[in-house]
Design a protein around this motif. Structure first.
Motif, short mmCIF file in Angstrom:
data_model
loop_
_atom_site.label_atom_id
_atom_site.label_comp_id
_atom_site.label_asym_id
_atom_site.label_seq_id
_atom_site.Cartn_x
_atom_site.Cartn_y
_atom_site.Cartn_z
N ARG A 134 -5.84 9.29 -4.81
CA ARG A 134 -4.61 9.30 -4.02
C ARG A 134 -3.74 10.51 -4.37
O ARG A 134 -2.96 10.99 -3.52
N ILE A 168 -11.76 4.57 -0.31
CA ILE A 168 -10.86 3.62 0.34
C ILE A 168 -9.40 3.94 0.02
O ILE A 168 -8.52 3.84 0.88
N GLU A 169 -9.14 4.35 -1.21
CA GLU A 169 -7.76 4.73 -1.59
C GLU A 169 -7.27 5.89 -0.73
O GLU A 169 -6.12 5.90 -0.26
N VAL A 172 -6.45 4.52 2.85
CA VAL A 172 -5.21 3.75 2.93
C VAL A 172 -4.00 4.64 2.67
O VAL A 172 -2.95 4.47 3.32
N THR A 177 -1.67 0.48 6.24
CA THR A 177 -2.32 -0.83 6.33
C THR A 177 -2.62 -1.19 7.77
O THR A 177 -2.17 -0.54 8.71
N ALA A 179 -6.05 -2.29 8.81
CA ALA A 179 -7.47 -2.27 9.18
C ALA A 179 -7.93 -3.68 9.55
O ALA A 179 -7.46 -4.66 8.97
N TYR A 197 -9.32 -0.07 13.31
CA TYR A 197 -7.93 -0.48 13.39
C TYR A 197 -7.65 -0.94 14.83
O TYR A 197 -8.40 -0.60 15.75
N GLN A 254 -0.37 -1.87 0.35
CA GLN A 254 -1.45 -0.89 0.38
C GLN A 254 -2.50 -1.21 -0.69
O GLN A 254 -3.71 -1.09 -0.44
N GLU A 257 -4.51 -4.01 0.57
CA GLU A 257 -5.39 -3.54 1.65
C GLU A 257 -6.62 -2.82 1.09
O GLU A 257 -7.74 -2.99 1.60
N VAL A 258 -6.44 -2.02 0.04
CA VAL A 258 -7.58 -1.35 -0.59
C VAL A 258 -8.59 -2.39 -1.06
O VAL A 258 -9.80 -2.26 -0.83
N ILE A 261 -10.35 -3.98 2.10
CA ILE A 261 -11.35 -3.11 2.72
C ILE A 261 -12.59 -3.03 1.85
O ILE A 261 -13.73 -3.08 2.34
#
Length: 278
Positions: A134, A168-169, A172, A177, A179, A197, A254, A257-258, A261
């Motif tokens: 990130r 994935i990081e 996102v 967010t 997905a 999405y 977030q 969400e990571v 996913i």
């Protein structure tokens, strides 16, 4: 008064712990901190035990997780390769009220990620987690200058299970967010994943013998972050700032969400051509 940083790990002689001690001390915002206590659940079979590791890394061995929490001001749960161990390693720290960083991979699934944040909120414990990807300078610069609705990431590593977190990081961090599904395209040689999405955003992940990178696209702009320049420097600087303020720079939504996913992607890994809900 300096703040003592405490480490809690599955086994302490691992890449992150071995490097974080020196990297923390080298951070431009390390003033006001010092390395404190460390504890491991068991010694790495072919590595250093806690006492030897602490002697080499400037930390003090603790007899228990409770001692680390009691004698430290801020906490770091490591075990980066074993997210399934985080629930037991972090349980007391989540209830401590002290700023807590949990290393990637934060949690093995969405439900556990949500549970961690719920426990932390109940006990007033500031909580943060992130992959270092990130904070690569190319990505952060691109995101500061433009808005993107498409990202395609590439990366490798020992296993998709352990290293997918980094791709994935980046997704996102770029798209936020929302997905809805993950699908593995039916390609046995180079696994390729589509993250869908409900709007104009979309993302893909390609896993293989690649260095970590991402292609970003938006309205009238595109970017190709090639490397994660100084990503660990920036990650640890953000962790120290979090330790100072008690405010995570990453929204909890977030981080959850990571985890969501990744959970869907691991299911998709085993069933190409099937959509799995996030």
């Amino acid at each position: 008064m300096t703040k003592k940083i405490g480490f809690i790990d599955l086994y302490i002689d691992e890449w992150h712990a071995n490097n974080y001690t020196g990297w923390f001390c080298a951070c431009k915002n390390f003033e006001g901190f010092e390395l404190g206590y460390a504890w491991e659940e068991y010694p790495k079979p072919d590595g250093k035990d806690l006492k030897a590791w602490c002697a080499e890394n400037g930390m003090t061995p603790a007899a228990s997780i409770e001692e680390v929490i009691e004698k430290s001001d801020v906490l770091c749960v490591l075990a980066p390769s074993n997210p399934e161990a985080h629930e037991r390693l972090a349980d007391l720290a989540l209830r401590s009220g002290k700023p807590l960083y949990i290393d990637k991979t934060f949690a093995p699934d969405k439900a556990t990620a949500e549970k961690f944040f719920a426990i932390a909120a109940e006990h007033g414990t500031p909580l943060m987690s992130s992959s270092a990807l990130r904070y690569g300078e190319e990505l952060t610069t691109a995101l500061a200058e433009h808005e993107f609705n498409y990202v395609s990431t590439f990366g490798g590593g020992r296993t998709f299970d352990e290293y997918s977190i980094h791709q994935i990081e980046m997704i996102v961090a770029t798209l936020g967010t929302g997905a809805v599904s993950v699908e593995r395209v039916m390609n046995s040689e180079t696994p390729h994943y589509i993250v869908r999405y409900p709007d104009d955003r979309s993302a893909t992940m390609t896993y293989g013998a690649f260095g970590f990178s991402a292609i970003l696209a938006g309205k009238g702009c595109n970017a190709f972050p090639l490397e994660g320049t100084r990503m660990f420097d920036h990650l640890l600087e953000h962790i120290l700032e979090f330790y100072k303020t008690g405010v995570s720079p990453i929204p909890a939504e977030q981080t959850i969400e990571v985890a969501a996913i990744r959970e869907a992607a691991l299911k998709a890994e085993q069933a190409p051509g099937t959509l799995f809900r996030v």
